[in-house]
Every structure is written in structure tokens, then in C-alpha cells.
Enzyme design. Structure first.
Site, PDB file in Angstrom:
ATOM      1  N   ASN A   1       0.819  -1.214   0.000  1.00 35.78           N
ATOM      2  CA  ASN A   1       0.000   0.000   0.000  1.00 35.78           C
ATOM      3  C   ASN A   1       0.855   1.267   0.000  1.00 35.78           C
ATOM      4  O   ASN A   1       0.619   2.193  -0.784  1.00 35.78           O
ATOM      5  CB  ASN A   1      -0.945  -0.002   1.209  1.00 35.78           C
ATOM      6  CG  ASN A   1      -1.999  -1.088   1.123  1.00 35.78           C
ATOM      7  OD1 ASN A   1      -2.086  -1.792   0.125  1.00 35.78           O
ATOM      8  ND2 ASN A   1      -2.786  -1.235   2.178  1.00 35.78           N
TER       9      ASN A   1
ATOM     10  N   HIS B   1     -18.275  36.357 -31.011  1.00 35.20           N
ATOM     11  CA  HIS B   1     -19.396  35.583 -31.557  1.00 35.20           C
ATOM     12  C   HIS B   1     -19.088  35.051 -32.965  1.00 35.20           C
ATOM     13  O   HIS B   1     -19.989  34.817 -33.757  1.00 35.20           O
ATOM     14  CB  HIS B   1     -20.689  36.413 -31.591  1.00 35.20           C
ATOM     15  CG  HIS B   1     -21.029  37.057 -30.291  1.00 35.20           C
ATOM     16  ND1 HIS B   1     -21.651  36.388 -29.255  1.00 35.20           N
ATOM     17  CD2 HIS B   1     -20.811  38.325 -29.841  1.00 35.20           C
ATOM     18  CE1 HIS B   1     -21.809  37.204 -28.231  1.00 35.20           C
ATOM     19  NE2 HIS B   1     -21.300  38.386 -28.561  1.00 35.20           N
TER      20      HIS B   1
ATOM     21  N   SER C   1      -7.509  12.991 -49.160  1.00 34.04           N
ATOM     22  CA  SER C   1      -8.742  12.205 -49.244  1.00 34.04           C
ATOM     23  C   SER C   1      -8.531  11.030 -50.178  1.00 34.04           C
ATOM     24  O   SER C   1      -7.820  11.141 -51.185  1.00 34.04           O
ATOM     25  CB  SER C   1      -9.886  13.084 -49.762  1.00 34.04           C
ATOM     26  OG  SER C   1     -10.991  12.289 -50.165  1.00 34.04           O
TER      27      SER C   1
ATOM     28  N   LYS D   1      -8.274  17.537 -51.847  1.00 32.69           N
ATOM     29  CA  LYS D   1      -8.395  17.797 -50.419  1.00 32.69           C
ATOM     30  C   LYS D   1      -7.040  17.875 -49.709  1.00 32.69           C
ATOM     31  O   LYS D   1      -6.117  17.133 -50.004  1.00 32.69           O
ATOM     32  CB  LYS D   1      -9.237  16.701 -49.743  1.00 32.69           C
ATOM     33  CG  LYS D   1     -10.701  16.672 -50.153  1.00 32.69           C
ATOM     34  CD  LYS D   1     -11.428  17.952 -49.786  1.00 32.69           C
ATOM     35  CE  LYS D   1     -11.586  18.130 -48.292  1.00 32.69           C
ATOM     36  NZ  LYS D   1     -12.391  17.073 -47.658  1.00 32.69           N
TER      37      LYS D   1
ATOM     38  N   ASN E   1      -6.549  18.111 -45.691  1.00 33.31           N
ATOM     39  CA  ASN E   1      -7.340  18.145 -44.463  1.00 33.31           C
ATOM     40  C   ASN E   1      -6.484  18.427 -43.224  1.00 33.31           C
ATOM     41  O   ASN E   1      -5.395  17.865 -43.078  1.00 33.31           O
ATOM     42  CB  ASN E   1      -8.058  16.806 -44.270  1.00 33.31           C
ATOM     43  CG  ASN E   1      -9.001  16.489 -45.415  1.00 33.31           C
ATOM     44  OD1 ASN E   1      -9.627  17.379 -45.965  1.00 33.31           O
ATOM     45  ND2 ASN E   1      -9.094  15.221 -45.767  1.00 33.31           N
TER      46      ASN E   1
ATOM     47  N   GLU F   1      -7.723  18.427 -35.981  1.00 33.79           N
ATOM     48  CA  GLU F   1      -8.997  17.807 -35.615  1.00 33.79           C
ATOM     49  C   GLU F   1      -8.797  16.699 -34.584  1.00 33.79           C
ATOM     50  O   GLU F   1      -9.590  16.561 -33.637  1.00 33.79           O
ATOM     51  CB  GLU F   1      -9.674  17.253 -36.867  1.00 33.79           C
ATOM     52  CG  GLU F   1     -10.121  18.323 -37.838  1.00 33.79           C
ATOM     53  CD  GLU F   1     -10.550  17.760 -39.190  1.00 33.79           C
ATOM     54  OE1 GLU F   1     -11.087  18.531 -39.998  1.00 33.79           O
ATOM     55  OE2 GLU F   1     -10.358  16.549 -39.428  1.00 33.79           O
TER      56      GLU F   1
ATOM     57  N   GLN G   1      -6.415   0.683  -7.712  1.00 39.10           N
ATOM     58  CA  GLN G   1      -5.605   0.159  -8.804  1.00 39.10           C
ATOM     59  C   GLN G   1      -5.964   0.844 -10.119  1.00 39.10           C
ATOM     60  O   GLN G   1      -5.141   0.932 -11.036  1.00 39.10           O
ATOM     61  CB  GLN G   1      -5.810  -1.356  -8.929  1.00 39.10           C
ATOM     62  CG  GLN G   1      -4.951  -2.001 -10.010  1.00 39.10           C
ATOM     63  CD  GLN G   1      -5.021  -3.510  -9.948  1.00 39.10           C
ATOM     64  OE1 GLN G   1      -4.544  -4.127  -9.005  1.00 39.10           O
ATOM     65  NE2 GLN G   1      -5.634  -4.115 -10.955  1.00 39.10           N
TER      66      GLN G   1
ATOM     67  N   LYS H   1      -4.144   4.515 -12.125  1.00 35.32           N
ATOM     68  CA  LYS H   1      -2.865   4.701 -12.826  1.00 35.32           C
ATOM     69  C   LYS H   1      -3.007   4.918 -14.332  1.00 35.32           C
ATOM     70  O   LYS H   1      -2.276   5.720 -14.920  1.00 35.32           O
ATOM     71  CB  LYS H   1      -1.967   3.489 -12.565  1.00 35.32           C
ATOM     72  CG  LYS H   1      -1.493   3.387 -11.121  1.00 35.32           C
ATOM     73  CD  LYS H   1      -0.793   2.087 -10.821  1.00 35.32           C
ATOM     74  CE  LYS H   1      -1.758   0.957 -10.589  1.00 35.32           C
ATOM     75  NZ  LYS H   1      -1.141  -0.263 -10.044  1.00 35.32           N
TER      76      LYS H   1
END
Length: 466
Positions: free
Chosen positions: A109, A155, A276, A282, A284, A289, A321, A324
Site C-alpha cells: 500500500n 461571436h 482524401s 483535399k 485536411n 482535428e 488500482q 494509474k
């Protein structure tokens, strides 16, 4: 038979043994386990609890085991329940009876609590170094793009022009606060539970101050029940990771937006993009992301530990336990994501002309036009209304404020003069805001100096002592 099997008549069922084992996760703290055991043995010998000869044999054996672990040659046995048993079994097999004396005055312990605290300190220090590297990238990019103007948003609508450097430095300060949170997590972990034994301490005359010194802890934990059952420091670490991932997610959301066709502010390096399988055109922002997506798993790590801890009575319970894997995952995820973010920033191409063109759209000069009237003596609220009417006029006539003639300005207010055009330039608008913390070039240079200073202080604090 298990090291604790003396009280049992039957062996452990294979499935329950596998279910209760933690060896695969524990391997991550094998070196910390060895370090704790070496300190414990030195203290036992110093206190006369074991002989100097036994301590020396234990120390040589553990040093050899540490090297085996580092080399990847340590013979992990699937029948070992955890790293403590694996190391102790190997030690006893190597040196004989002295190895069996290592566990005197100690329980698994307090042993596991010590290992995890040492591991948490190492992991937190690793994150602090990664945080400093990322913040250095923000400062370098802010200096590189000091004259670049882009629209600032509220905004997600065009608000006022700002310097790109100012925008990037906003993230610097976010991650500087994250560094402070990591410092707090490191301090929380920096306490020694070794010597608490199972829960009540021990009758052996242990010197906990000595193991505290040997292991580099700040102090010994004063309550044995708390020592073996506390995992708050892991919650502190996971919380720090969660907030930092939230900041990375915000950054990556902007990278995704800025690299889109609609914004066109930046182009990511091929090294930080993917294509892609069906659409040849494309490019990406997959890694931005992915970082944004991985935020959820780190939040999950925090919630899992909070849930595990919420109903545990004192002292140790097997539930612990489960404490971890989460921190290991959170630290690994954050460390990887900080490196990805730094790479994206360092290698991206900034389209200054596109940013400047967009900074002129959306009536971003409206506040400055209202300030123009206020400086002429008109109450700001009246000036706000006048410019609001001008914006409405522009929208109906498909114009920008910069397209209005002096006569059109005069029609809105006699206070407008020909010099109003000077307040419509995005770069001029941005650079004019030189109050402390503002986006003006002078204010940003001051901010950069402060950022450099704080960065150097943190770098110095992390530097190894000579």
C-alpha cells in the site's frame, strides 16, 4: 504461489488473477519502484533493521534490475500480479534470502503510493518541459508575424482588427497559466508516503525523514491513513491536463477554420495535413482535428478518477488500482498534442494579404468611427447610435464605411470631417491600441518582452542543477 498466499488453501483462479493484475500498467513505474526499494533498504540498514551486508546485496541486485528494465531485458513474468511482486521475485531469485528481507516494515500500500507519486512527479516535469517548448513557439511566431493584421472576432463575427502577434500571445498566456497548474500538481505529488505501511504505520523504527531525503520528496505525509489512500495529486495532474487540452482544442478549432477555403488565412504544411481517398484536391487539417477530439478522452480520464474516488472509505481499496491508467493516458495525450500544435504553428504558411483584406470587411472600423465622434465631444452612446445608422446605410447600399464619401459622413453628423478616413485603416486601428495589454504594436512589444521574461524564468527553473 502469490507472495501473499500463506493464508490461502487454494490457488488463485486464473481468470481472477488476470482480472486483478496490473502488471502491464505498472511497468510504467518500474524504475520508480526500484528507486523506492533502494531507499527503503538503505533506511532499514541505517536503522539496524537489516544488516549492512543484506542492504548492499539488495542494492546491487536492484541496480542490476534497474539496468535490465532500462535495457528491455527484464524477464517479466505474467504470473506476477504487479510490478512490486515482479521486482521482488526477481531480486530474491538473484540474491537469495536478503531479497526476502526487503519488504520489512513496508506494505504494497505505501509502496505503490510511493511509486505513483514518484511517477507523477516525473510525468509532470515532462509536461512542464513540453509546455515551455510550446510557449516558445508562440513567442517565436508572435515575433515573426508582428506586423500582420487580421480581423478579431466576437461571436465569430468580425469585431475589430488585431495584430496576429496579439492573437497568438493570447494562447501563450493560456499555456503560461497551464504551467502554473502543473507546478501546483508537482507540489501536490511531492510528499512521501513510504513508511505508512498498510494503513497504521509500523512497529519497526523507520526513519521516514531519511527516505524523504533519499527520494527527493519535500516532506513526509503526516497521516498513515491519508498516505496510502490519497490520490488527490493525480486529480490535480489530470485537471491540469484537461485545462491544457481545452486550450489546445480552442487553438486547433481556429487552425481548422483558418485553413478552410472560407477563411484562407493559413495553409498547413504537408507534414501536418492529410488527403482524401476519393477527392484529389483535399488537404485536411486532420491533426488539428485529432487534437480537438482527443480533448474528450483526457476529460474522461479526469472524470473516471473522480468517480473512482468518490465513495472510497479509508484506507486502501482495490479500486485504487484503477488510478494509474488515466494519468498515464492524459499525460501521453497532452504531451503528443502539444508537440503537434507546436509543429503546426512553426510550419504553417500565413497569408497576410488575405488576413488584411478580411480585417477591412464587416465594419471592423465602426468602433473607431464612434470614438472619432466621442473625441469631438459627442457622448459615446450618441456616437454609437450615429455609427449604427451609418452601418445600416452601408448595408442597404452595399458599401463599407471606407467607401463612404465625406458628404455621406456629413449627412450622418456635422462633426465628421475629411480626416475621418484616417480611422478606417485596419493596421492603423490595430496599432493605435497601445494601452497595456492592447493590440497596438508598442503594447505587443511590451507583452512580448514580458512573455520572454516569464519563459526564461520557467526554463531556468526546469534546468538541471549543475
Amino acid at each position: 504461489m502469490a507472495l501473499w498466499g500463506g493464508r490461502f488453501e487454494k490457488g488463485v483462479d486464473q481468470f481472477t488473477q488476470e482480472f486483478g493484475a496490473s502488471l502491464e500498467v505498472d511497468k510504467n513505474m518500474a524504475q520508480q519502484d526500484v528507486a523506492g526499494s533502494r531507499a527503503h533498504a538503505r533506511m532499514l540498514a541505517r536503522q539496524g533493521i537489516i544488516s549492512d551486508a543484506d542492504q548492499q546485496a539488495i542494492d546491487r541486485g536492484l541496480a542490476d534490475i534497474a539496468q535490465q528494465i532500462a535495457d528491455g531485458t527484464f524477464p517479466w513474468d505474467v504470473n506476477d500480479e504487479d510490478v512490486h511482486m515482479a521486482v521482488e521475485s526477481r531480486l530474491t531469485a538473484q540474491i537469495g534470502q536478503p531479497g526476502a528481507r526487503l519488504h520489512t516494515g513496508r506494505s504494497r500500500n505505501d509502496q505503490v503510493a510511493t511509486d505513483i507519486r514518484l511517477l507523477a512527479k516525473d510525468l509532470t516535469a515532462q509536461l512542464m518541459r513540453g509546455n515551455v517548448e510550446l510557449r516558445r513557439t508562440f513567442v517565436d511566431c508572435a515575433e515573426r508575424y508582428l506586423g500582420v493584421v487580421l480581423p478579431g472576432y466576437t461571436h465569430l463575427q468580425h469585431a475589430q482588427p488585431v495584430l496576429l502577434s496579439h492573437h497568438l500571445l493570447a494562447y501563450y498566456w493560456m499555456f503560461q497559466r497551464d504551467y502554473v497548474r502543473l507546478e501546483a500538481a508537482l507540489k501536490a505529488a511531492d510528499a512521501n508516503p513510504l513508511g505508512a505501511a498498510a494503513l497504521a504505520g509500523t512497529t519497526y523504527p523507520l526513519d521516514r525523514a531519511y527516505t524523504t531525503e533519499l527520494l527527493g520528496f519535500d516532506h513526509a505525509i503526516p497521516n498513515s491513513l491519508d498516505a496510502v489512500s490519497d490520490r488527490d495529486y493525480l486529480l490535480d495532474l489530470e485537471y491540469a491536463c484537461s485545462v491544457s487540452m481545452m486550450h489546445l482544442s480552442r487553438l486547433c478549432e481556429e487552425i481548422v477554420l483558418w485553413s478552410s477555403t472560407e477563411f484562407g488565412f493559413i495553409t498547413l504544411s504537408d507534414s501536418y495535413s492529410t488527403g482524401s481517398s476519393i477527392m484529389p484536391q483535399k488537404k485536411n487539417p486532420d491533426f488539428a482535428e485529432l487534437t480537438r477530439g482527443k480533448t474528450g478522452r483526457v476529460y474522461g480520464d479526469l472524470m473516471a478518477l473522480l468517480t473512482t474516488m468518490k465513495s472510497l472509505p479509508l484506507a486502501y481499496n482495490k479500486d485504487l488500482q484503477e488510478c494509474k491508467e488515466g494519468p498515464l493516458d492524459a499525460v501521453r495525450t497532452l504531451s503528443d498534442c502539444m508537440e503537434i500544435a507546436s509543429g503546426m504553428l512553426e510550419t504553417m504558411t500565413v497569408h497576410e494579404d488575405v488576413m488584411l483584406a478580411q480585417a477591412q470587411r464587416g465594419f471592423t472600423s465602426a468602433t473607431d468611427v464612434a470614438d472619432y465622434l466621442a473625441k469631438k465631444g459627442m457622448p459615446f452612446r450618441e456616437a454609437h447610435a450615429v455609427v449604427g445608422q451609418l452601418v445600416l446605410y452601408c448595408e442597404k447600399h452595399h458599401k463599407g464605411l471606407e467607401d463612404l464619401t465625406p458628404a455621406e459622413f456629413k449627412a450622418a453628423s456635422d462633426l465628421f470631417e475629411d480626416d475621418v478616413a484616417r480611422d478606417l485603416d485596419p493596421a492603423g486601428i490595430a496599432n493605435a491600441r497601445n494601452t497595456y495589454g492592447g493590440t497596438g504594436s508598442e503594447a505587443v512589444r511590451q507583452q512580448l518582452a514580458e512573455a520572454r521574461q516569464s519563459l526564461q524564468a520557467d526554463e531556468a527553473a526546469l534546468a538541471p542543477e549543475k
